[in-house]
Write a protein that holds these residues in place. Structure first.
Motif, PDB file in Angstrom:
ATOM      1  N   UNK A  32       0.866  -1.180   0.000  1.00 35.84           N
ATOM      2  CA  UNK A  32       0.000   0.000   0.000  1.00 35.84           C
ATOM      3  C   UNK A  32       0.902   1.228   0.000  1.00 35.84           C
ATOM      4  N   UNK A  33       0.632   2.153  -0.936  1.00 35.68           N
ATOM      5  CA  UNK A  33       1.491   3.342  -0.996  1.00 35.68           C
ATOM      6  C   UNK A  33       0.661   4.622  -0.946  1.00 35.68           C
ATOM      7  N   UNK A  34       1.339   5.726  -1.100  1.00 29.22           N
ATOM      8  CA  UNK A  34       0.710   7.054  -1.174  1.00 29.22           C
ATOM      9  C   UNK A  34      -0.035   7.447   0.103  1.00 29.22           C
ATOM     10  N   UNK A  35       0.483   7.022   1.244  1.00 28.97           N
ATOM     11  CA  UNK A  35      -0.125   7.426   2.517  1.00 28.97           C
ATOM     12  C   UNK A  35       0.602   8.658   3.052  1.00 28.97           C
ATOM     13  N   UNK A  36      -0.028   9.303   4.026  1.00 31.40           N
ATOM     14  CA  UNK A  36       0.623  10.459   4.625  1.00 31.40           C
ATOM     15  C   UNK A  36       0.245  10.539   6.099  1.00 31.40           C
TER      16      UNK A  36
END
Lengths: 392, 348
Positions: free
Chosen positions: A47-51
């Motif tokens: 899972x990517x693009x987290x902040x």
């Protein structure tokens, strides 16, 4: 090896408990809200693009998800959660990855194994191109690490820090060295003027540090030139950069018939050059540069969007911590980065060679039930070499 | 500290902002150039453009500083009014070559001042047996990565505590490229004023005598053989050996780059260990730009391949190419020989 649900649940539970007990030690990287975060679950879903905006958010996330691996971007973005093309790249830390796998050490023949995926034949050492039994090319490698190869890796990290300090003039407090949690070292340079470098410029940085593309003309050697003409252009040991490194090497270098110790290094270089000729000298320099350069992973340093393992988090393949090394010389990853408890766990181990962890030796194991301390159990479970029988 | 340039300096380097400030002080408008007094400025501007377009060079003689300072912006207007991008590039290159020739004769301090004033780059004059200046690593890298000869590679430079050492002519070479860029950018962003008749006549006269444009159409590539780096990857694949990730990227982007279809590219892969049609298709389509980020990836340059240990250069066949995609293509650059005389082959 596919992990069964019980093992996955056990590992998640172990990681969750670790993050819960150590939540105060989980700290965010600088400029956290400009970075992208990502993670891989124990089911191997990425899972990517987290902040995250605060340390607290990050801690809650780790306890809730207890992932196999957690990553953060070396890059700074305007909008870290948007798709890659829309994030708006601002700059990136300079990062380096040194992996034991890429450093040739003799111990690899002793502890590395390979398994043919088709006929299950296995043997020690470097993988062959094709399986000698069934000629398949589907071969899986299994690397193990011992103090010897981890030490060789550490030496590369020490060399790297020297390049960063002496050649690139990066202040010491901006260079952070970490044990990666598995088999190598990560080095990051934050808050430097190099943050804005593009991929092309990072290629140059990485080639400089690894010695790639070094030409012997830069040592003042030129084919066909007279010795008198070359002499003044040859390097001296007190020079900076690569020239100085190579001259220092020659100062110490033992060459069969050279005995004029009182003469300077330029004489020695010319003497050797004269004895062996241009071609062999070029080869010799190549070897020296290869030795003095650092074996970094080029892909990592030149990738300006790279996500990197987050410091102070556990590595799902080993259960070891990505840990900052304040004193690199005395750091022992097989002791200092082993952070899980020694609570007993009952396992079925498919196979494992004899290995060293936290100062003790374990194994070898061949399809047997064993009760091992948690840190050792997770080390084997993470590698897919065992399954849980009894968990707490 | 304010840098001060004399009138002579501004005549030599009319691209400096100080030259623009000087013209502003004169309060001239383009309409003033109709007057007889300025006839020589018009002549010099016309000469600048004709020399640049025909000979790819602009003479360095300075009869009178004002002529040089005033004719430069006028020449920019003329070239912009011709309206062909190719000649804007050619003109900027010629102006930068003129500046380079003049800089070669300058004192170090002037060179350093020009770099500071025009590009805000700090260079420090040093006393050294081989080198004349040092500049910061970042300032060096931002400029030198566009040069391809081995001596520009960072690994072949003297680097100490964040500074790179350079010789005078090297610094000037780095600067020449900057000068070319700022002149081109200035022309590009110039909005044309209403042009008086006498200048229109000059523009018409030059436009009629323009050399023909280079053919932009690249020859179609049906390579008789692939470049050695691509051959190496193909060899590994055919032997069923594992190909590093970057090698696969090279092969895929190269084949797509020479016009192979996605299916043709995928068909190359079946012999690789762990082949998965679905995954391979996804990756090929990603590189082709029809998946994921929708960005079509270009074939990596020879330099990048050297970095990844994937260059297997053939001294003759790979001569002068900077990207595997250029392998086997004949150069199609118009009047290449002439440009090369000044431009050398180290800039791409």
């Amino acid at each position: 090896m596919i992990m069964d649900d019980k093992t996955i649940e056990f590992l998640k539970q172990t990681f969750r408990e670790f993050y819960y007990k150590n939540s105060s030690k989980i700290t965010a990287p600088i400029r956290m809200n400009e970075r992208e975060f990502g993670y891989m679950s124990f089911n191997k879903v990425m899972v990517r693009h987290l902040s995250f905006r605060t340390d607290g958010e990050l801690r809650v996330f780790l306890i809730r998800e207890s992932p196999h691996s957690v990553y953060y971007s070396c890059a700074y973005y305007y909008e870290p959660t948007l798709p890659m093309g829309e994030k708006g790249w601002k700059g990136a830390d300079l990062i380096f990855d040194i992996d034991a796998d890429s450093i040739p050490t003799r111990c690899k023949d002793e502890h590395d194994i390979w398994v043919c995926k088709d006929c299950k034949f296995m043997d020690k050492g470097k993988r062959p191109e094709t399986c000698p039994k069934c000629a398949s090319t589907r071969i899986e490698e299994e690397s193990w690490f011992c103090p010897l190869c981890l030490n060789a890796t550490k030496n590369e990290a020490i060399k790297l820090v020297d390049f960063l300090l002496e050649d690139f003039g990066i202040p010491k407090d901006k260079i952070k060295v970490y044990f990666s949690g598995s088999r190598g070292y990560h080095v990051t340079v934050e808050e430097s003027s190099l943050e804005g470098l593009d991929q092309l410029a990072r290629n140059e940085i990485s080639d400089y540090i690894s010695g790639t593309g070094f030409s012997i003309e830069s040592l003042g050697i030129s084919k066909g030139a007279s010795y008198d003409d070359m002499y003044g252009f040859l390097p001296l040991a007190n020079e900076p950069g690569w020239r100085g490194r190579i001259a220092s090497f020659f100062t110490e270098f033992e060459f069969e018939s050279y005995e004029l110790i009182d003469k300077d290094v330029r004489d020695k270089i010319l003497y050797i050059y004269g004895k062996i000729g241009y071609k062999s000298f070029e080869e010799l320099i190549k070897k020296i540069v290869n030795d003095l350069g650092v074996k970094i992973d080029v892909m990592v340093t030149t990738d300006i969007h790279r996500i990197f393992r987050l410091p102070n988090t556990l590595h799902g393949n080993t259960g070891m911590l990505k840990k900052k090394c304040d004193d690199l010389t005395s750091f022992d990853p097989l002791i200092d980065a082993v952070v899980l408890s020694d609570e007993p766990v009952k396992l079925f181990v498919y196979r494992a060679p004899k290995f060293n962890l936290k100062g003790d030796f374990f194994g070898p194991y061949h399809s047997e039930e064993v009760t091992l301390p948690l840190m050792v159990a997770v080390y084997l479970l993470g590698k897919g070499l065992a399954k849980v029988i009894n968990s707490y | 500290m304010e840098i001060e340039f004399g009138l002579e300096d501004l005549a030599k380097y009319p691209f400096l902002k100080e030259a623009g400030d000087y013209i502003k002080c004169l309060s001239l408008s383009i309409d003033d150039l109709k007057q007889e007094d300025y006839q020589r400025v018009l002549e010099r501007a016309k000469h600048r453009v004709i020399e640049a377009i025909q000979k790819n060079f602009i003479s360095t003689e300075i009869e009178e500083p004002n002529l040089e300072i005033l004719s430069f912006p006028l020449a920019l207007i003329i070239v912009k009014a011709i309206g062909i991008d190719y000649f804007m590039h050619r003109y900027s290159l010629a102006e930068s070559l003129r500046a380079e020739k003049l800089l070669e004769k300058e004192k170090k301090i002037i060179i350093s001042n020009i770099f500071k004033s025009a590009f805000n780059v700090n260079t420090i004059i040093i006393e050294h047996d081989f080198f004349d200046f040092k500049m910061s690593l970042i300032d060096y890298l931002l400029r030198a990565t566009h040069f391809h000869k081995p001596e520009w590679k960072l690994v072949n430079r003297v680097v100490e505590k964040g500074f790179v050492y350079v010789k005078t002519h090297e610094l000037i070479r780095l600067m020449r490229e900057e000068i070319r860029k700022i002149i081109y950018e200035r022309m590009k962003s110039l909005s044309l004023p209403k042009i008086p008749e006498n200048i229109k006549e000059i523009i018409d006269e030059i436009s009629k005598a323009l050399p023909s444009l280079p053919s932009k159409e690249l020859q179609k590539t049906t390579p008789e053989m692939f470049p050695p780096c691509v051959m190496h990857v193909l060899d590994l694949l055919q032997k069923g050996q594992n190909v590093p990730h970057y090698g696969r990227f090279l092969l895929t982007s190269y084949l797509l780059g020479i016009g192979k279809s996605i299916d043709e590219v995928i068909n190359i892969y079946p012999k690789a260990p762990d082949f998965s049609e679905r995954l391979t298709r996804y990756q090929v389509e990603h590189i082709a730009g029809i998946r994921g980020g929708r960005k079509r990836y270009k074939t990596p340059s020879c330099r990048t391949l050297i970095t990844h240990g994937l260059c297997f250069k053939d001294e003759t066949l790979c001569d002068k190419i900077k990207n595997p995609i250029q392998f086997g293509r004949k150069p199609v650059i118009f009047k290449k020989k002439k440009i090369d005389e000044h431009n050398s082959d180290d800039y791409g």
